[in-house]
Write a protein that holds these residues in place. Structure first.
Motif, PDB file in Angstrom:
ATOM      1  N   UNK A 221       0.919  -1.157  -0.032  1.00  0.00           N
ATOM      2  CA  UNK A 221      -0.113   0.006   0.081  1.00  0.00           C
ATOM      3  C   UNK A 221       0.829   1.220   0.008  1.00  0.00           C
ATOM      4  N   UNK A 222       1.952   1.113   0.626  1.00  0.00           N
ATOM      5  CA  UNK A 222       2.851   2.443   0.743  1.00  0.00           C
ATOM      6  C   UNK A 222       3.464   2.699  -0.550  1.00  0.00           C
ATOM      7  N   UNK A 223       4.163   1.589  -1.196  1.00  0.00           N
ATOM      8  CA  UNK A 223       5.047   1.773  -2.660  1.00  0.00           C
ATOM      9  C   UNK A 223       3.967   1.799  -3.749  1.00  0.00           C
ATOM     10  N   UNK A 224       2.625   1.167  -3.611  1.00  0.00           N
ATOM     11  CA  UNK A 224       1.805   1.028  -4.836  1.00  0.00           C
ATOM     12  C   UNK A 224       0.397   1.337  -4.566  1.00  0.00           C
ATOM     13  N   UNK A 225       0.230   2.494  -4.120  1.00  0.00           N
ATOM     14  CA  UNK A 225      -1.196   2.959  -3.679  1.00  0.00           C
ATOM     15  C   UNK A 225      -2.195   2.829  -5.109  1.00  0.00           C
ATOM     16  N   UNK A 226      -3.468   2.260  -5.013  1.00  0.00           N
ATOM     17  CA  UNK A 226      -4.358   2.156  -5.869  1.00  0.00           C
ATOM     18  C   UNK A 226      -4.594   3.347  -6.152  1.00  0.00           C
TER      19      UNK A 226
END
Length: 366
Positions: A221-226
C-alpha cells in the motif's frame, strides 16, 4: 481460530449506506487492520462482525458458518473495546474470570486460563486490584486478558489504544503484535491511526466512504497505492499531491507542474504512463523521495524557496510552495536549510505516482 469472510456486506441507516457492499477474505491466524478517516465504515464493519449491528445485506462467515442471525455470544468471538468496559467493583481476576464463570467452566480450568493470560500480559501482580487502581495501559491489558481467556475463533479490537498517551500507544501496539506472534488467532483491528496499521498488520484494509479502497500488505500500500486517497492516507508525513499535466517532449515524457516546472519521467516508468500523455493528472511524491543531494539517474532537479524548517534530529523537514500547493521534503540535516532561502532539491522520479485527475485512480494500475 477460523477463517473470516465478508461477502458483499451492506449496512444501511434509512437511505444512508454506511457500508456499501464490501467483500473480503481474512485467513486463519491473519492480523488484519481496518483503517480510514472517521465515518468511513470501519467501526460499523467491526460491529457487524461482532453481531452488535445487524447487517442490511450480504453474509458474514466465521469458519464454515454463516453468522448473520447469531447473537454476539454465539459467534465465538472476543472483543476489546476502546473504553476497556471493565466492572469497577470487581478485581482484575474477577473481571477476567466473569465470562468463564458464565460458561460454567470448572474452577480449576478457570484458574489455569487466568494465570496463563496474566503471565502472558505481565499482570499477575495486578490480579487482586480493582480497575480504579490501574493505569490506562494496565486496564487495557486486563481488557485483553478477558478476551484471551475465552480462546475465541476471532479477536476484534475497536481502536483500543486511542485513550492512551503517545508513548504508551507505541508500547502497547508492540505488545499486541508480540501477543499475536505468541498466540496466533484471526484478528481484526480497527484504528484511524495509519502508523498503527502499518506497524501491526499482516494486511491493511483502507476504507473510504463505506467501500474498500485497497487491501494488501503494508509495504504494498505504501509503495503502490491504488488511488490518490490511499497514497495520501498511508505514510507520515503524507504524500505531496500537485495538479499537473503529462506531456511528450522530444521523445521524453514530462510532468509539467502548476508553476511551469518540468520533471522528466524516467524511461523505465514512461511506457506505463505514455498512453496518458496530454491529460491532466495528479502528481504524487513522498517527502522522503525529495532530497537535497545532487541528482542521481532518474532524479529531476528543482529550485525551491524554503518557507519553513522543522529539525527532527536524523532528518529535517522543509516546506516550500509550488503554485498553490505546499510541499514537504524530508532532507539531510547536513544541508542546513534556512527559511526564505532558495535550495536545490532533487525529486526521485523513480518513486513518483500519477493519479487520474477525475477518478483519483493510479495510472500505473490503469
Amino acid at each position: 481460530m477460523a477463517r473470516l469472510e465478508l461477502r458483499n456486506v451492506v449496512k444501511s441507516y434509512g437511505i444512508y449506506e454506511a457500508v456499501r457492499g464490501i467483500s473480503l477474505d481474512i485467513e486463519d491466524n491473519e492480523f488484519v487492520v481496518f483503517v480510514g478517516p472517521s465515518g468511513c465504515g470501519k467501526s460499523t464493519t467491526l460491529r457487524m462482525i461482532a453481531g452488535l449491528e445487524h447487517i442490511s445485506g450480504g453474509e458474514i462467515v466465521i469458519g464454515d458458518q454463516v453468522v448473520n442471525r447469531l447473537g454476539p455470544g454465539k459467534r465465538d468471538i472476543a472483543m476489546v473495546f476502546q473504553s476497556y468496559a471493565l466492572y469497577p467493583h470487581m478485581t482484575v481476576r474477577e473481571n477476567i474470570s466473569f465470562c468463564l464463570e458464565q460458561q460454567r467452566l470448572p474452577q480449576t480450568e478457570i484458574d489455569v486460563r487466568i494465570n496463563r493470560a496474566a503471565e502472558t500480559l505481565h499482570i499477575t501482580e495486578l490480579l487482586g486490584r480493582r480497575p480504579g487502581q490501574l493505569s490506562g495501559g494496565q486496564r487495557q491489558r486486563v481488557a485483553m486478558g478477558r478476551a484471551i481467556v475465552r480462546n475465541p475463533k476471532v479477536f476484534l479490537f475497536d481502536e483500543p489504544l486511542s485513550n492512551l498517551d503517545a508513548k504508551l500507544r507505541v508500547q502497547m501496539r508492540t505488545e499486541i503484535k508480540r501477543l499475536h506472534q505468541r498466540m496466533p488467532t484471526t484478528t481484526v483491528y480497527v484504528t484511524h491511526d495509519q502508523v498503527e496499521a502499518m506497524t501491526m498488520a499482516d494486511r491493511v484494509v483502507v476504507m473510504n466512504k463505506g467501500v474498500i479502497e485497497q487491501a494488501g500488505p503494508p509495504q504494498e500500500l505504501y509503495h503502490n497505492p491504488a488511488s490518490q486517497f490511499v497514497g495520501g492516507f498511508i505514510g507520515s508525513p503524507s504524500m505531496n499531491m500537485l495538479n499537473a499535466k503529462l506531456e511528450n517532449e522530444a521523445d521524453q515524457l514530462v510532468v509539467v507542474l502548476e508553476d511551469g516546472s518540468r520533471l522528466t519521467v524516467p524511461a523505465a516508468r514512461a511506457e506505463a504512463y505514455r498512453p496518458h500523455a496530454g491529460k491532466a493528472v495528479i502528481f504524487g511524491i513522498r517527502p522522503e523521495s525529495i532530497s537535497s543531494l545532487p541528482p542521481r539517474p532518474g532524479c529531476a532537479p528543482l529550485a525551491a524557496k524554503i518557507d519553513l524548517v522543522e529539525p527532527l534530529g536524523p532528518l529535517t523537514m522543509v516546506y516550500f510552495n509550488i503554485g498553490a500547493a505546499t510541499l514537504c521534503a524530508s532532507i539531510e540535516p547536513e544541508s542546513e536549510p534556512r527559511p526564505q532561502t532558495t535550495m536545490q532539491l532533487s525529486f526521485n522520479m523513480n518513486q513518483m505516482h500519477l493519479f487520474d485527475a477525475d477518478t483519483g485512480r493510479s495510472l500505473a494500475l490503469a
